[in-house]
Design a protein around this motif. Structure first.
Motif, PDB file in Angstrom:
ATOM      1  N   GLN A  58       0.698  -1.064   0.055  1.00  0.00           N
ATOM      2  CA  GLN A  58      -0.078  -0.063   0.008  1.00  0.00           C
ATOM      3  C   GLN A  58       0.788   1.242  -0.080  1.00  0.00           C
ATOM      4  OE1 GLN A  58      -2.430  -0.632   3.492  1.00  0.00           O
ATOM      5  NE2 GLN A  58      -4.189  -1.467   2.165  1.00  0.00           N
ATOM      6  N   ARG A  59       0.506   2.304  -0.694  1.00  0.00           N
ATOM      7  CA  ARG A  59       1.339   3.449  -0.899  1.00  0.00           C
ATOM      8  C   ARG A  59       1.312   4.118   0.767  1.00  0.00           C
ATOM      9  NH1 ARG A  59      -0.961   7.356  -5.137  1.00  0.00           N
ATOM     10  NH2 ARG A  59       0.883   8.533  -4.486  1.00  0.00           N
ATOM     11  N   LYS A  60       2.434   4.858   0.930  1.00  0.00           N
ATOM     12  CA  LYS A  60       2.429   5.544   2.084  1.00  0.00           C
ATOM     13  C   LYS A  60       3.053   6.894   1.653  1.00  0.00           C
ATOM     14  CE  LYS A  60       2.045   1.951   4.814  1.00  0.00           C
ATOM     15  NZ  LYS A  60       0.987   1.893   6.048  1.00  0.00           N
ATOM     16  N   VAL A  61       3.426   7.059   0.718  1.00  0.00           N
ATOM     17  CA  VAL A  61       3.917   8.560   0.452  1.00  0.00           C
ATOM     18  C   VAL A  61       2.866   9.302  -0.718  1.00  0.00           C
ATOM     19  CG1 VAL A  61       5.577  10.017  -0.511  1.00  0.00           C
ATOM     20  CG2 VAL A  61       6.155   7.977   0.710  1.00  0.00           C
ATOM     21  N   PHE A  62       2.404  10.541  -0.329  1.00  0.00           N
ATOM     22  CA  PHE A  62       1.124  10.778  -1.265  1.00  0.00           C
ATOM     23  C   PHE A  62       1.619  12.414  -1.622  1.00  0.00           C
ATOM     24  CE2 PHE A  62      -0.813   7.767   1.044  1.00  0.00           C
ATOM     25  CZ  PHE A  62      -1.830   7.135   0.155  1.00  0.00           C
ATOM     26  N   ARG A  63       1.451  12.629  -2.788  1.00  0.00           N
ATOM     27  CA  ARG A  63       1.374  14.258  -3.232  1.00  0.00           C
ATOM     28  C   ARG A  63      -0.007  14.945  -2.699  1.00  0.00           C
ATOM     29  NH1 ARG A  63      -0.711  17.017  -7.101  1.00  0.00           N
ATOM     30  NH2 ARG A  63       0.396  18.921  -7.785  1.00  0.00           N
ATOM     31  N   VAL A  64       0.474  16.199  -2.112  1.00  0.00           N
ATOM     32  CA  VAL A  64      -0.724  16.932  -1.697  1.00  0.00           C
ATOM     33  C   VAL A  64      -0.871  18.109  -2.558  1.00  0.00           C
ATOM     34  CG1 VAL A  64      -1.479  18.456   0.090  1.00  0.00           C
ATOM     35  CG2 VAL A  64      -0.482  16.220   0.719  1.00  0.00           C
ATOM     36  N   ALA A  65       0.116  18.767  -2.808  1.00  0.00           N
ATOM     37  CA  ALA A  65       0.270  19.704  -4.040  1.00  0.00           C
ATOM     38  C   ALA A  65       1.504  19.860  -4.564  1.00  0.00           C
ATOM     39  CB  ALA A  65      -0.197  21.180  -3.262  1.00  0.00           C
ATOM     40  N   ASP A  66       2.106  20.808  -5.389  1.00  0.00           N
ATOM     41  CA  ASP A  66       2.994  21.007  -5.984  1.00  0.00           C
ATOM     42  C   ASP A  66       4.218  21.400  -4.942  1.00  0.00           C
ATOM     43  OD1 ASP A  66       2.340  20.404  -8.438  1.00  0.00           O
ATOM     44  OD2 ASP A  66       2.072  22.494  -9.217  1.00  0.00           O
TER      45      ASP A  66
ATOM     46  N   THR B 208      10.325   3.430  -0.984  1.00  0.00           N
ATOM     47  CA  THR B 208       9.743   4.682  -1.720  1.00  0.00           C
ATOM     48  C   THR B 208      10.519   5.987  -1.276  1.00  0.00           C
ATOM     49  OG1 THR B 208       7.547   3.562  -2.032  1.00  0.00           O
ATOM     50  CG2 THR B 208       7.740   6.144  -2.651  1.00  0.00           C
ATOM     51  N   VAL B 209      10.975   6.793  -2.244  1.00  0.00           N
ATOM     52  CA  VAL B 209      11.447   7.998  -1.980  1.00  0.00           C
ATOM     53  C   VAL B 209      11.033   9.355  -2.584  1.00  0.00           C
ATOM     54  CG1 VAL B 209      13.759   9.175  -1.716  1.00  0.00           C
ATOM     55  CG2 VAL B 209      13.654   6.765  -1.352  1.00  0.00           C
ATOM     56  N   ALA B 210      10.778  10.304  -1.795  1.00  0.00           N
ATOM     57  CA  ALA B 210      10.304  11.500  -2.628  1.00  0.00           C
ATOM     58  C   ALA B 210      10.933  12.622  -2.302  1.00  0.00           C
ATOM     59  CB  ALA B 210       8.697  11.593  -2.256  1.00  0.00           C
ATOM     60  N   ILE B 211      10.884  13.777  -3.131  1.00  0.00           N
ATOM     61  CA  ILE B 211      11.452  14.804  -2.724  1.00  0.00           C
ATOM     62  C   ILE B 211      10.732  16.174  -3.333  1.00  0.00           C
ATOM     63  CG2 ILE B 211      12.997  14.814  -5.017  1.00  0.00           C
ATOM     64  CD1 ILE B 211      15.377  15.918  -3.416  1.00  0.00           C
ATOM     65  N   ILE B 212      11.157  17.319  -2.722  1.00  0.00           N
ATOM     66  CA  ILE B 212      10.570  18.569  -2.998  1.00  0.00           C
ATOM     67  C   ILE B 212      11.693  19.611  -2.745  1.00  0.00           C
ATOM     68  CG2 ILE B 212       9.355  18.900  -0.926  1.00  0.00           C
ATOM     69  CD1 ILE B 212       7.171  20.354  -2.317  1.00  0.00           C
TER      70      ILE B 212
ATOM     71  N   GLU C 245       7.581  15.109  -6.103  1.00  0.00           N
ATOM     72  CA  GLU C 245       7.837  13.969  -7.103  1.00  0.00           C
ATOM     73  C   GLU C 245       8.297  12.804  -6.260  1.00  0.00           C
ATOM     74  OE1 GLU C 245      10.300  14.207 -10.563  1.00  0.00           O
ATOM     75  OE2 GLU C 245      12.063  14.983  -9.104  1.00  0.00           O
ATOM     76  N   LEU C 246       7.693  11.465  -6.777  1.00  0.00           N
ATOM     77  CA  LEU C 246       8.418  10.324  -6.277  1.00  0.00           C
ATOM     78  C   LEU C 246       9.737  10.087  -7.331  1.00  0.00           C
ATOM     79  CD1 LEU C 246       5.227   8.194  -5.725  1.00  0.00           C
ATOM     80  CD2 LEU C 246       6.574   9.377  -3.963  1.00  0.00           C
ATOM     81  N   ILE C 247      10.835   9.732  -6.520  1.00  0.00           N
ATOM     82  CA  ILE C 247      11.997   9.302  -7.178  1.00  0.00           C
ATOM     83  C   ILE C 247      11.837   7.689  -7.955  1.00  0.00           C
ATOM     84  CG2 ILE C 247      14.382   8.867  -7.147  1.00  0.00           C
ATOM     85  CD1 ILE C 247      14.422  10.991  -4.716  1.00  0.00           C
TER      86      ILE C 247
END
Length: 267
Positions: free
Chosen positions: A60-68, A210-214, A226-228
């Protein structure tokens, strides 16, 4: 987990002044998959462990985009997390339509905390059994917040939640003072290293994290959340493993001792 008659209602206080339903929700966060957040001057990195309920199912996804300019990572009940992430997304959209500006990250964390705190005051509600790492970028820089099911929220330079998160916290505590000046690549490597600490011997691969960066570019424009890509994550993991496997250079004293043919001194 039933203890006594004081945990049947979220508004029923025990004689010791405790709300057991809230404590149960916080325990659900501790049992969830580990999530890690790191913050530098202009970038925030979120990382999470991907764990499936069985070998035949996907994670199941654990990282979500809320806005830019903002995103979240969660530990606990994923169903509650999806509901709250949708709430945060709507808050960002409404604020953007009314004020024609992105919602500040501190305000976003506050609205999430207010929504969680209401559930500790209504007998027909239950606390959300999920903890959030809220990452975002606004005019004051990059921010990382932790939102608790009790309605409390705190800002951190680096933090970890979920199962076996204490070992990740110990790793981050040894290095967090330098995170302000870290590059995005260094933040990603430390996030992966912290996630690896929570796996207890399990091999770290791009399939179980899962890794994401802003962040913000040098010209001031925002790099959207964005998700890497899994391929890039695997390349980073391979480079980390290669660096760990590389032999260390001997010290100068060892080299001098190895090359010296002089007789030992009399004492």
């Amino acid at each position: 987990m039933f203890r006594n008659q004081y945990d049947t209602d979220v508004t029923m206080w025990s004689p010791a002044g405790r709300l057991f339903q809230v404590e149960y929700a916080m325990e659900a966060v501790k049992q969830g998959s580990a999530c890690v957040g790191l913050c530098s001057q202009n970038h925030v990195v979120l990382a999470s462990v991907n764990k499936a309920a069985s070998e035949l199912s996907s994670h199941q996804r654990k990282v979500f985009r809320v806005a830019d300019h903002a995103g979240v990572a969660l530990a606990g009940l994923t169903a509650d997390g999806r509901v709250l992430s949708r709430f945060l997304r709507n808050e960002c959209i409404n604020h953007s339509l009314v004020y024609e500006a992105p919602l500040p990250v501190s305000r976003l964390a506050l609205r999430l905390a207010d929504k969680a705190q209401v559930c500790t005051q209504r007998s027909w509600k239950r606390p959300y059994g999920v903890g959030f790492l809220v990452a975002g970028l606004d005019e004051t820089g990059a921010h990382l917040y932790y939102n608790c099911p009790s309605g409390n929220y705190f800002e951190y330079q680096a933090f970890a939640i979920g199962s076996r998160s204490q070992v990740a916290k110990t790793f981050l505590e040894r290095r967090f003072k330098g995170y302000k000046d870290y590059t995005p690549e260094q933040l990603i490597k430390d996030a992966l290293s912290a996630i690896k600490e929570t796996l207890q011997g399990e091999k770290l691969t791009s399939s179980n994290c899962t890794v994401a960066i802003i962040g913000q570019k040098a010209d001031g424009t925002i790099e959207p959340f964005e998700l890497i890509d899994a391929k890039k994550i695997q390349e980073t993991i391979d480079s980390m493993e290669a660096a760990e496997a590389a032999p260390t250079e001997p010290s100068s004293m060892q080299e001098e001792g190895r090359g010296s043919d002089a007789a030992p001194m009399d004492i």
